[in-house]
Design a protein around this motif. Sequence first.
Motif, PDB file in Angstrom:
ATOM      1  N   PHE A  47       0.734  -1.291  -0.159  1.00 40.31           N
ATOM      2  CA  PHE A  47       0.015  -0.089   0.024  1.00 40.31           C
ATOM      3  C   PHE A  47       0.950   1.444  -0.088  1.00 40.31           C
ATOM      4  N   LEU A  48       1.940   1.221   0.172  1.00 40.46           N
ATOM      5  CA  LEU A  48       2.925   2.283   0.614  1.00 40.46           C
ATOM      6  C   LEU A  48       3.055   3.106  -0.640  1.00 40.46           C
ATOM      7  N   PRO A  49       3.400   2.594  -1.816  1.00 43.91           N
ATOM      8  CA  PRO A  49       3.448   3.502  -2.969  1.00 43.91           C
ATOM      9  C   PRO A  49       2.426   4.330  -3.232  1.00 43.91           C
ATOM     10  N   GLY A  50       1.057   3.914  -3.202  1.00 40.44           N
ATOM     11  CA  GLY A  50       0.106   4.670  -3.221  1.00 40.44           C
ATOM     12  C   GLY A  50      -0.135   5.640  -2.459  1.00 40.44           C
ATOM     13  N   ILE A  51      -0.024   5.313  -1.049  1.00 32.59           N
ATOM     14  CA  ILE A  51      -0.432   6.235   0.026  1.00 32.59           C
ATOM     15  C   ILE A  51       0.654   7.477  -0.082  1.00 32.59           C
ATOM     16  N   ILE A  52       1.876   7.122  -0.406  1.00 31.94           N
ATOM     17  CA  ILE A  52       3.061   8.061  -0.419  1.00 31.94           C
ATOM     18  C   ILE A  52       2.758   9.083  -1.625  1.00 31.94           C
ATOM     19  N   SER A  53       2.441   8.218  -2.709  1.00 26.23           N
ATOM     20  CA  SER A  53       1.946   9.183  -3.885  1.00 26.23           C
ATOM     21  C   SER A  53       0.952  10.130  -3.831  1.00 26.23           C
ATOM     22  N   THR A  54       0.063   9.611  -2.996  1.00 26.05           N
ATOM     23  CA  THR A  54      -1.256  10.609  -2.490  1.00 26.05           C
ATOM     24  C   THR A  54      -0.757  11.723  -1.788  1.00 26.05           C
ATOM     25  N   VAL A  55       0.109  11.494  -0.812  1.00 24.45           N
ATOM     26  CA  VAL A  55       0.677  12.631  -0.005  1.00 24.45           C
ATOM     27  C   VAL A  55       1.583  13.404  -1.058  1.00 24.45           C
ATOM     28  N   GLY A  56       2.339  13.022  -1.722  1.00 19.56           N
ATOM     29  CA  GLY A  56       3.171  13.711  -2.869  1.00 19.56           C
ATOM     30  C   GLY A  56       2.223  14.500  -3.643  1.00 19.56           C
ATOM     31  N   THR A  77       9.196  16.956  -3.897  1.00 19.62           N
ATOM     32  CA  THR A  77       8.066  16.320  -4.061  1.00 19.62           C
ATOM     33  C   THR A  77       8.262  15.187  -5.520  1.00 19.62           C
ATOM     34  N   PHE A  78       8.870  16.037  -6.371  1.00 20.20           N
ATOM     35  CA  PHE A  78       9.109  15.027  -7.559  1.00 20.20           C
ATOM     36  C   PHE A  78       9.937  13.872  -7.292  1.00 20.20           C
ATOM     37  N   THR A  79      10.840  14.024  -6.394  1.00 19.84           N
ATOM     38  CA  THR A  79      11.704  12.874  -5.913  1.00 19.84           C
ATOM     39  C   THR A  79      10.979  11.815  -5.176  1.00 19.84           C
ATOM     40  N   ILE A  80       9.975  12.480  -4.235  1.00 20.72           N
ATOM     41  CA  ILE A  80       9.427  11.400  -3.516  1.00 20.72           C
ATOM     42  C   ILE A  80       8.221  10.399  -4.602  1.00 20.72           C
ATOM     43  N   LEU A  81       7.901  11.381  -5.570  1.00 17.45           N
ATOM     44  CA  LEU A  81       6.941  10.709  -6.482  1.00 17.45           C
ATOM     45  C   LEU A  81       7.513   9.523  -7.349  1.00 17.45           C
ATOM     46  N   PHE A  82       8.806   9.975  -7.648  1.00 10.57           N
ATOM     47  CA  PHE A  82       9.713   9.077  -8.666  1.00 10.57           C
ATOM     48  C   PHE A  82      10.107   7.843  -7.862  1.00 10.57           C
ATOM     49  N   CYS A  83      10.500   8.030  -6.424  1.00 10.70           N
ATOM     50  CA  CYS A  83      10.585   6.876  -5.578  1.00 10.70           C
ATOM     51  C   CYS A  83       9.580   5.807  -5.284  1.00 10.70           C
ATOM     52  N   CYS A  84       8.208   6.630  -5.202  1.00  9.02           N
ATOM     53  CA  CYS A  84       7.160   5.930  -5.304  1.00  9.02           C
ATOM     54  C   CYS A  84       6.874   4.609  -6.487  1.00  9.02           C
ATOM     55  N   VAL A  85       7.211   5.386  -7.645  1.00  9.24           N
ATOM     56  CA  VAL A  85       7.365   4.596  -8.962  1.00  9.24           C
ATOM     57  C   VAL A  85       8.202   3.602  -8.886  1.00  9.24           C
ATOM     58  N   GLY A  86       9.353   3.750  -8.444  1.00  9.31           N
ATOM     59  CA  GLY A  86      10.444   2.740  -8.211  1.00  9.31           C
ATOM     60  C   GLY A  86      10.180   1.779  -6.934  1.00  9.31           C
ATOM     61  N   GLY A  93       6.849   0.821  -6.609  1.00  7.77           N
ATOM     62  CA  GLY A  93       5.716  -0.049  -7.181  1.00  7.77           C
ATOM     63  C   GLY A  93       6.650  -1.024  -8.502  1.00  7.77           C
ATOM     64  N   ILE A  94       7.790  -0.637  -8.840  1.00  4.99           N
ATOM     65  CA  ILE A  94       8.428  -1.378  -9.849  1.00  4.99           C
ATOM     66  C   ILE A  94       9.010  -2.637  -8.882  1.00  4.99           C
ATOM     67  N   TRP A  95       9.584  -2.230  -7.816  1.00  2.00           N
ATOM     68  CA  TRP A  95      10.233  -3.223  -6.928  1.00  2.00           C
ATOM     69  C   TRP A  95       9.259  -4.524  -6.339  1.00  2.00           C
ATOM     70  N   ILE A  96       8.126  -3.882  -6.175  1.00  4.13           N
ATOM     71  CA  ILE A  96       7.095  -4.848  -5.646  1.00  4.13           C
ATOM     72  C   ILE A  96       6.597  -5.529  -6.920  1.00  4.13           C
ATOM     73  N   THR A 137      -2.028  -7.966 -10.380  1.00  6.30           N
ATOM     74  CA  THR A 137      -1.713  -7.293  -8.929  1.00  6.30           C
ATOM     75  C   THR A 137      -0.682  -6.612  -8.941  1.00  6.30           C
ATOM     76  N   GLY A 138       0.436  -6.824  -9.614  1.00  3.54           N
ATOM     77  CA  GLY A 138       1.656  -6.347  -9.625  1.00  3.54           C
ATOM     78  C   GLY A 138       1.624  -5.138 -10.486  1.00  3.54           C
ATOM     79  N   VAL A 139       0.982  -5.440 -11.612  1.00  5.01           N
ATOM     80  CA  VAL A 139       0.521  -4.286 -12.745  1.00  5.01           C
ATOM     81  C   VAL A 139      -0.099  -3.026 -12.007  1.00  5.01           C
ATOM     82  N   ALA A 140      -1.281  -3.581 -11.104  1.00  6.27           N
ATOM     83  CA  ALA A 140      -1.980  -2.593 -10.434  1.00  6.27           C
ATOM     84  C   ALA A 140      -1.198  -1.730  -9.536  1.00  6.27           C
ATOM     85  N   ILE A 141      -0.317  -2.463  -8.676  1.00  8.07           N
ATOM     86  CA  ILE A 141       0.691  -1.628  -7.801  1.00  8.07           C
ATOM     87  C   ILE A 141       1.506  -0.729  -8.590  1.00  8.07           C
TER      88      ILE A 141
END
Length: 175
Positions: free
Chosen positions: A75-84, A120-129, A131-134, A144-148
């Motif tokens: 859940f972390l990439p989506g939650i942190i991306s929303t905060v971003g 904030t762009f760094t935070i958002l790119f880290c969330c994409v990273g 998502g790729i890792w998960i 499920t992985g594609v959705a994450i």
Amino acid sequence: PNSRQLSKRLRQRATNEVCENDLVCIGLHGMVNLRDIGCVLAGCIAAVAWWIFIDGAAYGINVDKATSKMEWYYFLPGIISTVGLILMNIVNLKDAIEDEDDWEGSGSRTSRVRVWLFITFTILFCCVGGGIWIMAAHFPDNWTGVAILLQPILLMFSATFLLFVRRFGESYEYA
């Protein structure tokens, strides 16, 4: 006239809008407010991002029996991306472009806004990273992985789109 027609007339008089039907309501003098349309579109993109994640989680739990449980860190990439998304749109892009001399001891407003947007762009790119890792580590060939992965990508696009569409201000533009 019935109550629906009467309320429509009162609304037109109160807001100076020309409403041709209930679905299309055009603003002052036949111009469309592009800022409002863009903000709604950015919100729809963010909602679709969360909907895709919820669909992927439901698919993983109900259809794909190999995924019996969603771990907390999925859940972390989506939650942190929303905060971003929220953090990115706290500032106005106009402040990052215009260079003004208003020193408050620690630097100009322009440089502070640029640093804020960089973080904030760094935070958002880290969330994409993340998502790729998960997706690569846990769901290499699974919806499920594609959705994450899609969720933080769409949220980053929504945040950036909203940041730029807010530049239109309160002005009305021709459609």
